[in-house]
Design a protein around this motif. Structure first.
Motif, PDB file in Angstrom:
ATOM      1  N   SER A  20      -8.935  -3.338   1.061  1.00 56.70           N
ATOM      2  CA  SER A  20      -8.594  -2.016   0.544  1.00 56.70           C
ATOM      3  C   SER A  20      -7.796  -1.245   1.581  1.00 56.70           C
ATOM      4  CB  SER A  20      -9.842  -1.212   0.168  1.00 56.70           C
ATOM      5  OG  SER A  20     -10.424  -1.696  -1.017  1.00 56.70           O
ATOM      6  N   SER A  55       0.824  -1.206   0.000  1.00 55.80           N
ATOM      7  CA  SER A  55       0.000   0.000   0.000  1.00 55.80           C
ATOM      8  C   SER A  55       0.860   1.259   0.000  1.00 55.80           C
ATOM      9  CB  SER A  55      -0.926  -0.005   1.214  1.00 55.80           C
ATOM     10  OG  SER A  55      -1.749   1.139   1.197  1.00 55.80           O
ATOM     11  N   SER A 113     -12.758  -6.359   0.138  1.00 58.14           N
ATOM     12  CA  SER A 113     -13.186  -5.573  -1.018  1.00 58.14           C
ATOM     13  C   SER A 113     -13.331  -6.499  -2.219  1.00 58.14           C
ATOM     14  CB  SER A 113     -12.184  -4.451  -1.302  1.00 58.14           C
ATOM     15  OG  SER A 113     -12.159  -3.525  -0.254  1.00 58.14           O
ATOM     16  N   SER A 129     -10.110  -1.693  -9.133  1.00 57.08           N
ATOM     17  CA  SER A 129     -10.348  -0.354  -9.689  1.00 57.08           C
ATOM     18  C   SER A 129     -10.542  -0.393 -11.199  1.00 57.08           C
ATOM     19  CB  SER A 129      -9.185   0.585  -9.341  1.00 57.08           C
ATOM     20  OG  SER A 129      -8.017   0.256 -10.069  1.00 57.08           O
ATOM     21  N   ILE A 188     -18.099  -2.134  -1.366  1.00 54.93           N
ATOM     22  CA  ILE A 188     -16.710  -1.691  -1.444  1.00 54.93           C
ATOM     23  C   ILE A 188     -16.645  -0.171  -1.358  1.00 54.93           C
ATOM     24  CG2 ILE A 188     -14.643  -1.645  -2.875  1.00 54.93           C
ATOM     25  CD1 ILE A 188     -15.622  -4.289  -4.152  1.00 54.93           C
ATOM     26  N   VAL A 194     -15.070   2.328   1.697  1.00 53.99           N
ATOM     27  CA  VAL A 194     -14.044   3.328   1.420  1.00 53.99           C
ATOM     28  C   VAL A 194     -14.523   4.711   1.849  1.00 53.99           C
ATOM     29  CG1 VAL A 194     -12.822   4.540  -0.438  1.00 53.99           C
ATOM     30  CG2 VAL A 194     -12.915   2.037  -0.422  1.00 53.99           C
ATOM     31  N   VAL A 240      -6.511   5.143  -2.628  1.00 51.75           N
ATOM     32  CA  VAL A 240      -7.257   3.930  -2.298  1.00 51.75           C
ATOM     33  C   VAL A 240      -6.770   2.806  -3.199  1.00 51.75           C
ATOM     34  CG1 VAL A 240      -9.501   2.826  -2.047  1.00 51.75           C
ATOM     35  CG2 VAL A 240      -9.288   5.289  -1.654  1.00 51.75           C
ATOM     36  N   THR A 241      -6.214   1.774  -2.587  1.00 51.56           N
ATOM     37  CA  THR A 241      -5.835   0.573  -3.327  1.00 51.56           C
ATOM     38  C   THR A 241      -6.939  -0.449  -3.161  1.00 51.56           C
ATOM     39  OG1 THR A 241      -3.466   0.974  -2.996  1.00 51.56           O
ATOM     40  CG2 THR A 241      -4.136  -1.273  -3.547  1.00 51.56           C
ATOM     41  N   TYR A 242      -7.578  -0.814  -4.261  1.00 53.17           N
ATOM     42  CA  TYR A 242      -8.693  -1.761  -4.262  1.00 53.17           C
ATOM     43  C   TYR A 242      -8.139  -3.141  -4.593  1.00 53.17           C
ATOM     44  CZ  TYR A 242     -11.645   2.417  -4.640  1.00 53.17           C
ATOM     45  OH  TYR A 242     -12.258   3.641  -4.428  1.00 53.17           O
TER      46      TYR A 242
END
Length: 453
Positions: free
Chosen positions: A251, A231, A283, A379, A355, A359, A245-247
């Protein structure tokens, strides 16, 4: 990086990806290898340390196949973070399973430490929760006395270079680090009962971190010059201010700077830079779970949701409790709003909305955002990005590059200081407060299952 290339290794929960990056920051080659995950009991999530290492070597060999090895000047490493590894001090062989970051087997042990929760939070920047490494490391050491422990980056650095070390950002996710001092906390080690002799040496995120031994195969002799948590690496790759935001399977919502309150964590981004972060446990794994339940692929679930409405259905994916901003291990997975008219498309839409709602919960707890910088596998779903923009009420900028964690590790390892990313932009529509209120009600139900209210 003039005239040379950097190899970046991104060791994730379900796979290891390798990319070769040139001096402009462009990916010229890539490869991947899967990593098995096992669920031996409800709430238990395990991997095998040797299989993780094998996936790294396989992905690297595939990426480097036929390439001029002499043109590669450095290796950067990004890794999954809170997962805990144990190995024998004398032989270097794994002495137990890798306890994945989603593993919940230490919940009861964490509950027994509730009297120390305030001190743990103050020193480490993290809430007392089974997701973090400390309780997992204690569980492993109880079963392998005298062994040494670390996170996945520690294991890979040991296996590849012979050095027992941990990068400071990964160390900050163990719940044993004094997050402001950047050193192991004697008080936290005492609370969790972990001897300092079992822990790795803390190193900066970049520098001469080690040279890969013959065990590294095609990588032998190459220097490792950067290590980051996945991340953190993605945030580094974006290179611009904003909430990232890393999906992924879960997350990570992260921004540079400190944080007020207890809803999100204080962590080390890289070197001496602090960051605020909120973690979401489920997520992409929510969509994967629903796909498996329906006998479909994750892509089919996403397509099914495209022209559907959730029609008041909410899916709260508390498969192992809820993390930020609730930090409630007792929360249960829940689907609310079912009617006789509820079909698979409504569930698919609810899964995607869950999801974006989670967030948005974290962003609200951080005090809001001007924009969301998006990356990670999930994403790629345009519908999810549109839902996210609408629910958060801010633009979403999705990086077109698919391997942000690997790129961040490559940029830091190669000393690249000037790069740019291409983005797809999603503007928000009118915000619907009722949708957020209905989601919050579903979360409340998931957190009070015995009342059923």
């Amino acid at each position: 990086m003039t005239g040379h290339f950097v190899l970046a290794i991104d060791q994730g929960t379900s796979s290891t990806k390798c990319v070769l990056v040139d001096r402009s920051g462009a990916i010229v080659r890539e490869a991947s290898a899967p990593v098995p995950i096992r669920y031996p009991r409800p709430g238990w999530v395990e991997q095998d340390a040797d299989e993780i290492l094998a996936s790294v070597l396989a992905a690297a060999a595939s990426c480097m196949n036929g390439f001029d090895r002499g043109a590669v000047t450095a290796v950067g490493l990004s890794t999954q973070r809170e997962s805990a590894v144990v190995w024998d001090r004398a032989t270097g062989r794994p002495a137990g399973p890798v306890l994945g970051w989603q593993d919940q087997r230490t919940r009861a042990y964490c509950d027994s430490l509730r009297g120390f929760a305030g001190r743990i939070r103050k020193i480490s920047g993290l809430p007392l929760d089974p997701m973090f490494s400390a309780a997992k490391l204690r569980w492993l050491l109880d079963r392998s006395p005298g062994a040494v422990v670390g996170t996945v980056d520690s294991w890979l650095m040991y296996a590849l270079t012979g050095s027992h070390q941990i990068e400071v950002g990964n160390a900050s996710r163990t719940q044993l680090l004094d997050v402001r001092a950047g050193t192991w906390s004697p008080e936290l080690l005492d609370i969790f009962g972990i001897p300092s002799s079992a822990l790795p040496v803390i190193t900066p995120s970049a520098g001469a971190l080690g040279v890969i031994s013959e065990r590294g195969g095609v990588l032998a002799g190459l220097p490792i010059t950067a290590v980051l948590g996945d991340s953190h690496a993605a945030l580094y790759a974006h290179g611009v201010p904003g909430v990232k935001v890393t999906y992924g399977t879960g997350s990570s919502v992260m921004r540079l700077g400190s944080v007020d309150g207890d809803a999100v964590c204080l962590t080390v981004a890289w070197n001496d830079r602090l960051a605020a972060e909120g973690n979401i446990r489920s997520s992409g794994s929510t969509v994967a779970w629903l796909a498996d339940l329906l006998g479909l692929s994750a892509e089919q679930v996403g397509q099914m949701a495209l022209n559907a409405s959730s029609d008041g259905v909410h899916l709260v994916p508390a498969f192992g409790g809820l993390a930020a901003p609730w930090w409630d291990d007792t929360a249960v997975g829940l689907i609310s709003g079912l009617t006789l008219g509820t079909k698979a498309p409504q569930l698919a839409r609810a899964a995607l909305e869950s999801i974006a709602h989670q967030v948005t919960d974290v962003i609200d707890a951080m005090g809001g955002a001007d924009r969301i910088l998006a990356d990670g596998g999930a994403s790629a779903n345009d519908l999810l990005m549109r839902i996210q923009a609408d629910l958060a009420g801010v633009p979403v900028r999705r990086a077109r590059a698919a391997n942000l964690s690997a790129l961040g590790a490559a940029f830091l390892a190669g000393g690249l200081t000037d790069w740019s990313l291409d983005y797809d932009d999603f503007e928000p529509g009118p915000r619907d407060p009722a949708a957020r209120l209905a989601w919050r009600d579903a979360v409340r139900r998931a957190r009070t299952p015995l009342e059923g209210s």
